[in-house]
Write a protein that holds these residues in place. Structure first.
Motif, PDB file in Angstrom:
ATOM      1  N   ILE A  37       4.624   5.557  -5.628  1.00  0.00           N
ATOM      2  CA  ILE A  37       4.680   5.532  -6.833  1.00  0.00           C
ATOM      3  C   ILE A  37       3.347   6.845  -7.445  1.00  0.00           C
ATOM      4  N   THR A  38       2.017   7.260  -7.114  1.00  0.00           N
ATOM      5  CA  THR A  38       0.963   7.554  -7.429  1.00  0.00           C
ATOM      6  C   THR A  38       1.091   8.795  -7.213  1.00  0.00           C
ATOM      7  N   LYS A  39       1.696   9.346  -6.403  1.00  0.00           N
ATOM      8  CA  LYS A  39       1.642  10.960  -5.951  1.00  0.00           C
ATOM      9  C   LYS A  39       2.642  11.804  -6.836  1.00  0.00           C
ATOM     10  N   GLY A  40       0.528  12.537  -7.280  1.00  0.00           N
ATOM     11  CA  GLY A  40       0.974  13.434  -8.232  1.00  0.00           C
ATOM     12  C   GLY A  40       0.337  13.032  -9.392  1.00  0.00           C
ATOM     13  N   GLU A  41       0.060  11.735  -9.869  1.00  0.00           N
ATOM     14  CA  GLU A  41      -0.067  10.653 -10.862  1.00  0.00           C
ATOM     15  C   GLU A  41      -1.342  10.333 -10.564  1.00  0.00           C
ATOM     16  N   ALA A  42      -3.034  10.644  -9.734  1.00  0.00           N
ATOM     17  CA  ALA A  42      -4.294  10.019  -9.947  1.00  0.00           C
ATOM     18  C   ALA A  42      -4.352  10.260 -11.257  1.00  0.00           C
ATOM     19  N   GLY A  43      -4.640  11.602 -11.783  1.00  0.00           N
ATOM     20  CA  GLY A  43      -4.867  12.001 -12.895  1.00  0.00           C
ATOM     21  C   GLY A  43      -4.941  11.554 -13.356  1.00  0.00           C
ATOM     22  N   GLU A  44      -3.061  11.209 -13.909  1.00  0.00           N
ATOM     23  CA  GLU A  44      -3.079  10.199 -15.049  1.00  0.00           C
ATOM     24  C   GLU A  44      -3.799   8.742 -14.622  1.00  0.00           C
ATOM     25  N   VAL A  45      -3.159   8.625 -13.688  1.00  0.00           N
ATOM     26  CA  VAL A  45      -4.374   6.861 -13.140  1.00  0.00           C
ATOM     27  C   VAL A  45      -5.791   6.416 -13.581  1.00  0.00           C
ATOM     28  N   PHE A  46      -6.640   7.665 -13.316  1.00  0.00           N
ATOM     29  CA  PHE A  46      -7.813   7.682 -13.556  1.00  0.00           C
ATOM     30  C   PHE A  46      -7.958   7.807 -15.166  1.00  0.00           C
ATOM     31  N   VAL A  47      -7.427   8.603 -15.762  1.00  0.00           N
ATOM     32  CA  VAL A  47      -7.491   8.671 -17.250  1.00  0.00           C
ATOM     33  C   VAL A  47      -7.162   7.450 -17.800  1.00  0.00           C
ATOM     34  N   PHE A  48      -6.296   6.625 -17.454  1.00  0.00           N
ATOM     35  CA  PHE A  48      -5.909   5.358 -17.857  1.00  0.00           C
ATOM     36  C   PHE A  48      -7.457   4.502 -17.726  1.00  0.00           C
ATOM     37  N   GLN A  49      -7.805   4.200 -15.973  1.00  0.00           N
ATOM     38  CA  GLN A  49      -8.728   2.922 -15.975  1.00  0.00           C
ATOM     39  C   GLN A  49      -9.573   4.347 -16.801  1.00  0.00           C
ATOM     40  N   LEU A  50     -10.089   4.745 -16.716  1.00  0.00           N
ATOM     41  CA  LEU A  50     -11.130   5.197 -17.306  1.00  0.00           C
ATOM     42  C   LEU A  50     -11.355   4.246 -19.097  1.00  0.00           C
ATOM     43  N   VAL A  51     -10.177   5.466 -19.660  1.00  0.00           N
ATOM     44  CA  VAL A  51      -9.673   4.556 -21.609  1.00  0.00           C
ATOM     45  C   VAL A  51      -9.992   3.030 -21.206  1.00  0.00           C
ATOM     46  N   THR A  52      -8.717   2.030 -20.021  1.00  0.00           N
ATOM     47  CA  THR A  52      -9.234   0.988 -20.383  1.00  0.00           C
ATOM     48  C   THR A  52     -10.209   0.345 -20.144  1.00  0.00           C
ATOM     49  N   GLY A  53     -10.727   1.052 -19.259  1.00  0.00           N
ATOM     50  CA  GLY A  53     -12.409   0.135 -18.967  1.00  0.00           C
ATOM     51  C   GLY A  53     -12.951   0.115 -20.585  1.00  0.00           C
ATOM     52  N   PHE A  54     -13.449   1.446 -20.944  1.00  0.00           N
ATOM     53  CA  PHE A  54     -14.143   1.658 -22.462  1.00  0.00           C
ATOM     54  C   PHE A  54     -13.639   0.492 -23.722  1.00  0.00           C
TER      55      PHE A  54
ATOM     56  N   ILE B 229       1.199  -1.682   0.077  1.00  0.00           N
ATOM     57  CA  ILE B 229      -0.336   0.219   0.213  1.00  0.00           C
ATOM     58  C   ILE B 229       1.098   1.307   0.046  1.00  0.00           C
ATOM     59  N   LYS B 230       2.333   1.437   0.894  1.00  0.00           N
ATOM     60  CA  LYS B 230       2.702   2.536   0.975  1.00  0.00           C
ATOM     61  C   LYS B 230       3.856   2.581  -0.524  1.00  0.00           C
ATOM     62  N   GLN B 231       3.745   1.544  -1.048  1.00  0.00           N
ATOM     63  CA  GLN B 231       4.287   1.445  -2.472  1.00  0.00           C
ATOM     64  C   GLN B 231       3.833   1.832  -3.176  1.00  0.00           C
TER      65      GLN B 231
END
Length: 258
Positions: A151-168, A145-147
């Motif tokens: 790794i996602t510090k400052g990257e939550a938006g990128e992860v969200f977009v990645f999840q959204l596009v990947t979901g489609f 959880i800590k790691q």
């Protein structure tokens, strides 16, 4: 970093390159699932038959979850060459940390949703990679959880977009899997008594192969982000990207993301 900039093409290539070892790893699991469905003993009473069916259904679900873990382990092994030895032994050793990591991630996410919806979304995004750390990198639940949080510090938006596009895009994989499953059923109808055993064996394989496509894309993105994170933390001119290739690459040779 191809995995970071083009995770979809990189993931598909990884899936195709890993198809043979993947099938070699998951077919025993699919066989056990099929045995749970069609080798149930005949019982003298309806009550015993229902109880047996319930236990076998639970066994099939547990085996399905294990097969998903084996699939993830195999794809991580093929991508990084980091996991050594038998895939099944590695997976069995990681079941408890992996399961506990999921419990902690789900608990933290639900607590965030209880407080407000937005904190729950942030927690889910920041802990998106915790299971990969637990499964492939031998991290305990709290360390995983800590790691993932780091790794996602400052990257939550990128992860969200990645999840959204990947979901489609995964809907396309789902439709393709549905087509394959329909073909399996149609073929099984021609096999007579062997149709049900064949279907119960082939369907888990379709599930594992479909999940492998999604996980390959996720791995490509994960290791791209991980390489960028390690590069940012490195105090020296060279770093090990942790990709299992045993190479060290100059920081100046890679372009920062975005």
């Amino acid at each position: 970093m191809a995995g970071l900039d083009s995770p979809y093409s990189t993931g598909v290539k990884l899936w195709w390159r890993s198809l043979v070892p993947l099938l070699g790893a998951v077919w025993p699991v699919a066989l056990l699932i099929s045995l749970a469905y069609w080798l149930s003993p005949e019982s003298s009473t309806e009550e015993i038959a229902d109880t047996t069916s319930t236990y076998l259904a639970i066994a099939a679900l547990v085996l399905g979850a294990y097969g998903i873990m084996v699939t993830g382990t195999t794809m991580s092994q093929q991508y990084t060459k980091f996991i050594r030895g038998n895939v099944h032994i590695w997976t069995l050793r990681r079941i408890v940390p992996w399961a506990l990591t999921w419990v902690l991630v789900l608990t933290a996410t639900l607590m965030g949703y209880v407080l407000l919806i937005f904190p729950g979304v942030i927690v889910a995004l920041r802990l998106f990679w915790a299971d990969e750390y637990a499964l492939a990198h031998r991290a305990g639940p709290f360390r995983a959880i800590k790691q993932s949080w780091e790794i996602t510090k400052g990257e939550a938006g990128e992860v969200f977009v990645f999840q959204l596009v990947t979901g489609f895009l995964m809907w396309g994989v789902f439709l393709a899997g549905f087509g394959v499953a329909s073909a399996v059923v149609a073929f099984a109808s021609l096999l007579g008594p062997l149709g049900m055993p064949f279907t119960s064996f082939a369907m888990p394989l379709v599930l594992f192969l479909g999940y492998a496509v999604m996980h390959s894309v996720e791995l490509s993105k994960f290791y791209g982000m991980r390489a960028m994170h390690l590069r940012g933390k490195s105090p020296v001119g060279t770093i090990s990207l942790g990709l299992g290739d045993g190479q060290r690459r100059p920081r100046s040779a890679a372009k920062p993301a975005g």
